[in-house]
Design an enzyme around this catalytic site. Sequence first.
Site, PDB file in Angstrom:
ATOM      1  N   THR A  59       0.839  -1.199   0.000  1.00 24.82           N
ATOM      2  CA  THR A  59       0.000   0.000   0.000  1.00 24.82           C
ATOM      3  C   THR A  59       0.871   1.245   0.000  1.00 24.82           C
ATOM      4  OG1 THR A  59      -1.676  -1.162   1.273  1.00 24.82           O
ATOM      5  CG2 THR A  59      -1.818   1.220   1.259  1.00 24.82           C
ATOM      6  N   CYS A  75       3.522  12.429  -6.134  1.00 29.88           N
ATOM      7  CA  CYS A  75       4.375  11.255  -6.318  1.00 29.88           C
ATOM      8  C   CYS A  75       3.730  10.290  -7.309  1.00 29.88           C
ATOM      9  CB  CYS A  75       4.570  10.528  -4.994  1.00 29.88           C
ATOM     10  SG  CYS A  75       5.341  11.526  -3.720  1.00 29.88           S
ATOM     11  N   HIS A  88       7.703   3.893  -5.480  1.00 31.25           N
ATOM     12  CA  HIS A  88       7.007   5.140  -5.181  1.00 31.25           C
ATOM     13  C   HIS A  88       8.087   6.206  -5.212  1.00 31.25           C
ATOM     14  CE1 HIS A  88       4.395   7.542  -2.101  1.00 31.25           C
ATOM     15  NE2 HIS A  88       5.247   8.344  -2.699  1.00 31.25           N
TER      16      HIS A  88
END
Length: 137
Positions: free
Chosen positions: A11, A17, A34
Amino acid sequence: MFAHKASHDITTVLGSCVAVCLYDQKQQFGGMNHFMLPIWKDEGLATPKYGNIAIPRLVDKMLSIGAKKNNLVAKVFGGANSVMESNVYEIGKRNIQIAFELLDRHNIRVLKSDTDGKKNRRIMMNTATNKIYLKYI
């Protein structure tokens, strides 16, 4: 950044981002990165907070645990231009652009994307199924 052959739920929360999710369609495992900024410019540490570092590292990680490059597909999320962030530098748009450029250079097809806009996102990826659950926040 995380990639694994076993089933995991990953998650992350995204504003400007971007997250790139990679998946080996034949062996059925995947991973996600990420990143916050598009390009590392040879100043400071070359960390995966930069897209031009995070994407190649995720590809390398996937290959190191057994993925075959021609089996990889991608899903791309994030790059919002939320009201709280200044759009002077267009970080979200630049993050999206570097993600698609680098995936194209690696000849990795993008199956799905949910990028840009004004809303932040929370995504969860299951590494064994490549299912992505997305919620706007």
